[in-house]
Scaffold this motif. Structure first.
Motif, PDB file in Angstrom:
ATOM      1  N   ALA A 138      29.604 -48.618  21.607  1.00  0.00           N
ATOM      2  CA  ALA A 138      29.349 -47.182  21.504  1.00  0.00           C
ATOM      3  C   ALA A 138      30.307 -46.516  20.520  1.00  0.00           C
ATOM      4  O   ALA A 138      29.938 -45.564  19.819  1.00  0.00           O
ATOM      5  CB  ALA A 138      29.470 -46.531  22.881  1.00  0.00           C
ATOM      6  N   LYS A 139      31.539 -47.034  20.423  1.00  0.00           N
ATOM      7  CA  LYS A 139      32.537 -46.450  19.540  1.00  0.00           C
ATOM      8  C   LYS A 139      32.531 -47.070  18.138  1.00  0.00           C
ATOM      9  O   LYS A 139      32.914 -46.412  17.170  1.00  0.00           O
ATOM     10  CB  LYS A 139      33.934 -46.632  20.146  1.00  0.00           C
ATOM     11  N   SER A 160      22.243 -52.700  26.372  1.00  0.00           N
ATOM     12  CA  SER A 160      23.201 -52.336  27.417  1.00  0.00           C
ATOM     13  C   SER A 160      22.773 -51.064  28.134  1.00  0.00           C
ATOM     14  O   SER A 160      22.825 -50.978  29.374  1.00  0.00           O
ATOM     15  CB  SER A 160      24.596 -52.145  26.812  1.00  0.00           C
ATOM     16  N   ALA A 161      22.358 -50.054  27.372  1.00  0.00           N
ATOM     17  CA  ALA A 161      21.980 -48.773  27.960  1.00  0.00           C
ATOM     18  C   ALA A 161      20.754 -48.908  28.847  1.00  0.00           C
ATOM     19  O   ALA A 161      20.641 -48.217  29.879  1.00  0.00           O
ATOM     20  CB  ALA A 161      21.720 -47.757  26.853  1.00  0.00           C
ATOM     21  N   CYS A 162      19.836 -49.793  28.482  1.00  0.00           N
ATOM     22  CA  CYS A 162      18.605 -49.957  29.262  1.00  0.00           C
ATOM     23  C   CYS A 162      18.793 -50.876  30.465  1.00  0.00           C
ATOM     24  O   CYS A 162      18.059 -50.762  31.450  1.00  0.00           O
ATOM     25  CB  CYS A 162      17.491 -50.519  28.378  1.00  0.00           C
ATOM     26  N   ALA A 163      19.770 -51.794  30.400  1.00  0.00           N
ATOM     27  CA  ALA A 163      19.868 -52.844  31.418  1.00  0.00           C
ATOM     28  C   ALA A 163      20.989 -52.648  32.424  1.00  0.00           C
ATOM     29  O   ALA A 163      20.892 -53.133  33.561  1.00  0.00           O
ATOM     30  CB  ALA A 163      20.041 -54.203  30.736  1.00  0.00           C
ATOM     31  N   GLU A 168      23.686 -45.674  31.061  1.00  0.00           N
ATOM     32  CA  GLU A 168      22.512 -44.963  30.566  1.00  0.00           C
ATOM     33  C   GLU A 168      22.862 -43.870  29.556  1.00  0.00           C
ATOM     34  O   GLU A 168      22.049 -43.538  28.689  1.00  0.00           O
ATOM     35  CB  GLU A 168      21.732 -44.343  31.729  1.00  0.00           C
ATOM     36  N   THR A 169      24.070 -43.321  29.653  1.00  0.00           N
ATOM     37  CA  THR A 169      24.426 -42.174  28.808  1.00  0.00           C
ATOM     38  C   THR A 169      24.584 -42.538  27.335  1.00  0.00           C
ATOM     39  O   THR A 169      24.570 -41.648  26.481  1.00  0.00           O
ATOM     40  CB  THR A 169      25.735 -41.534  29.295  1.00  0.00           C
ATOM     41  N   ALA A 174      22.658 -43.965  20.777  1.00  0.00           N
ATOM     42  CA  ALA A 174      22.296 -45.232  20.146  1.00  0.00           C
ATOM     43  C   ALA A 174      20.941 -45.122  19.456  1.00  0.00           C
ATOM     44  O   ALA A 174      20.751 -45.621  18.334  1.00  0.00           O
ATOM     45  CB  ALA A 174      22.275 -46.359  21.173  1.00  0.00           C
ATOM     46  N   LEU A 175      19.990 -44.458  20.111  1.00  0.00           N
ATOM     47  CA  LEU A 175      18.666 -44.293  19.523  1.00  0.00           C
ATOM     48  C   LEU A 175      18.714 -43.383  18.300  1.00  0.00           C
ATOM     49  O   LEU A 175      17.984 -43.603  17.321  1.00  0.00           O
ATOM     50  CB  LEU A 175      17.684 -43.739  20.557  1.00  0.00           C
TER      51      LEU A 175
END
Length: 547
Positions: A138-139, A160-163, A168-169, A174-175
């Motif tokens: 993320a960073k 990672s965000a989906c799984a 989730e944040t 990311a998108l």
């Protein structure tokens, strides 16, 4: 992170045979083989950067997971726990954004395989490391090099965000980053700046995975992602040979078997023919034969470390068998082979004695300080489609030797008779007064009857059997199916069969092969050689053309 919201299906078919080799201590990674039984992979001194990247990217996890009855699980769990203990706190060679993205995708996809039978403390540590890698991505994803490395980092973050519960944040940022990369890195024609076909395939594969993940979890990507998929699919199809492989150019290989067709099916994009060039490549197809030529300048300047001096080079395939090829990328076999693979003489095109059509600074030590980062290559590459009754034709040119010798390379290719006949002509010419003055200055020490030496090269796939025919006037090329093609030439060129090299990164060393070489000299202000490759039923004399 406390667990999994969802686990994606396994999308990387591993090899049980390679998995058993790993369990026996045979590490075949990054073009090298290290035999180290009863040794942790993290205690091995990596012989090259590719080996180290393959280790820390956990690509080998696919192979251990493919061993039947879960027999590779104990080995996978042991090596995972050793990595987490040694590197899991965020330090070490595996902590670049692209490698972390690759590793995160593998860990999440194989999570059930890895956690089955784990003790609670080990599972907790695994979850904690997944969280740390998510936060790192993320960073740091934007610090990955533009292109494939950044797409790998973003894909790992989106996985990672989906799984992962509690992550989730990071999805929306990311998108947003992914949409930006799609808009800036994939051009309107579905290409990328490196012009590496296999790299474009890997970007496409990642985007199709993301599209499926978001669909399965009830989320949507920015329209820029769908647009990139729609643009890339026809471009990849246009760079695909009759045997399903990609043209080998600018550091890219054929692509793993089935990877291209699988990604195209997964994308759901219907076939559509591109008019004109696809990422700078021109394609002719007739019957069961494809010819793909490099018809644009290579990437120059910063980031051009994988660009090749192969302008106007072509590859030819007949049904499921490559015939004429480029040597390919030697990067997996060390710096010397990498440099050799980039040279013009390693491509099926014309080479001028002692000069490549592009000149790259391979590394800082190769050139003096005032020339570091320097690169030269063709600035004007042109293509015209020619009207051929019952076939396809293109006329190409590049000016890569204009600055040094005053010469332009002219190449014509025609695919005729339902793909049974490929005709070609290659010429070098000084076209105007300035070119002729430069050519005269460069060659003033050569006798007028000697001329500047050049060669048209046709590298052959290692599976092609090569024999001189008709008293040395022709060369027969026999494919593994016993299909025969005959190479002939016209004009004053000398024809010979010489050794060559074929780079295949699935092998431990380069493969020996052959090349057909037509050698001639530029006398006056131009010269040309003509040639043909035909099935015996289509044999015609090669035209004796001149500039």
């Amino acid at each position: 992170m406390q667990g999994f919201l969802w686990q994606p299906e396994v999308r990387f078919p591993g090899s049980a045979a390679r998995g058993r080799q790993l369990m026996a201590g045979n590490f075949r990674l990054g073009g090298a083989l290290i035999e180290a039984p009863d040794t942790s992979p993290w205690d091995i001194a990596a012989p090259n950067d590719d080996f180290e990247a393959a280790l820390h990217g956990f690509y080998w996890l696919d192979d251990l997971a493919a061993v039947p009855d879960g027999a590779g699980r104990d080995t996978a769990q042991l090596w995972l726990s050793q990595w987490v203990e040694r590197y899991g706190k965020g330090q070490g060679p595996g902590w670049s954004a692209d490698l972390t993205g690759r590793r995160q995708i593998r860990w999440i996809t194989h999570a059930l395989f890895l956690m089955n039978g784990q003790r609670p403390p080990e599972t907790k540590l695994f979850h904690r490391t997944l969280s740390r890698q998510t936060n790192f991505l993320a960073k740091r994803w934007h610090r990955a090099s533009p292109g494939l490395p950044r797409f790998e980092a973003l894909t790992g973050l989106i996985y990672s965000a989906c799984a992962l519960i509690g992550m989730e944040t990071v999805l929306d940022p990311a998108l947003q980053g992914l949409a930006q990369e799609c808009a800036t890195q994939v051009d309107a024609q579905g290409g990328i700046v490196t012009r590496n076909p296999e790299e474009l395939l890997e970007v496409f594969v990642l985007l199709t995975w993301i599209a499926q993940i978001l669909q399965e979890t009830g989320k949507r990507a920015d329209p820029a992602v769908d647009t990139a998929i729609l643009r890339i699919a026809p471009t990849l199809r246009a760079m695909r040979h009759a045997d399903g492989s990609l043209v080998r150019a600018h550091g890219g290989g054929r692509g793993a078997p089935g990877r291209l067709i699988g990604a195209l099916v997964q994308s759901g994009v219907r076939p559509a023919r591109i008019k004109g060039l696809a990422m700078g490549y021109a394609r002719m197809a007739s019957g069961r034969v494809t010819v793909i030529a490099d018809a644009a300048p290579p990437m120059m300047g910063p980031g051009s470390t994988n660009a090749h001096a192969g302008t106007l080079a072509f590859e030819m395939a007949s049904a499921n068998h490559p015939v004429i090829v480029n040597a390919g990328s030697g990067a997996a076999f060390g710096a010397d082979w990498r440099r050799a693979g980039r040279a013009t003489v390693s491509h099926s095109t014309v080479s001028l004695e002692g000069y490549s059509s592009s000149r790259f600074a391979h590394k800082a030590s190769d050139v003096p300080p005032e020339r570091q980062g320097f690169a030269e290559g063709p600035t004007d590459v042109s293509i015209q489609v020619s009207e051929i009754a019952g076939g396809e034709g293109i006329v190409l040119s590049h000016d890569g030797w204009r600055r040094t010798h005053g010469l332009v390379h002219l190449r014509s290719l025609t695919l005729e008779d339902n793909g049974n006949l490929l005709r070609g002509e290659d010429g070098l010419a000084a076209l105007d007064g300035d070119d002729r003055n430069r050519f005269t200055r460069v060659n003033r020490n050569l006798p007028s009857d000697v001329g500047l030496r050049f060669a048209a090269r046709f590298h052959l796939h290692p599976d092609v059997v090569v024999e001189l025919d008709m008293g040395g006037a022709a060369i027969s090329l026999t494919l593994p199916t016993d299909e025969v093609w005959v190479f002939r030439h016209g004009g004053e060129a000398e024809m010979s069969i010489m050794p060559s090299i074929y780079f295949d990164d699935t092998r431990l060393r380069p493969r020996a092969t052959k090349q057909i070489v037509l050698t001639s000299r530029v006398r006056g202000y131009g010269a040309a050689v003509s040639w043909s490759i035909a099935r015996p039923s289509a044999l015609l004399p090669a035209p004796d053309l001149s500039l």
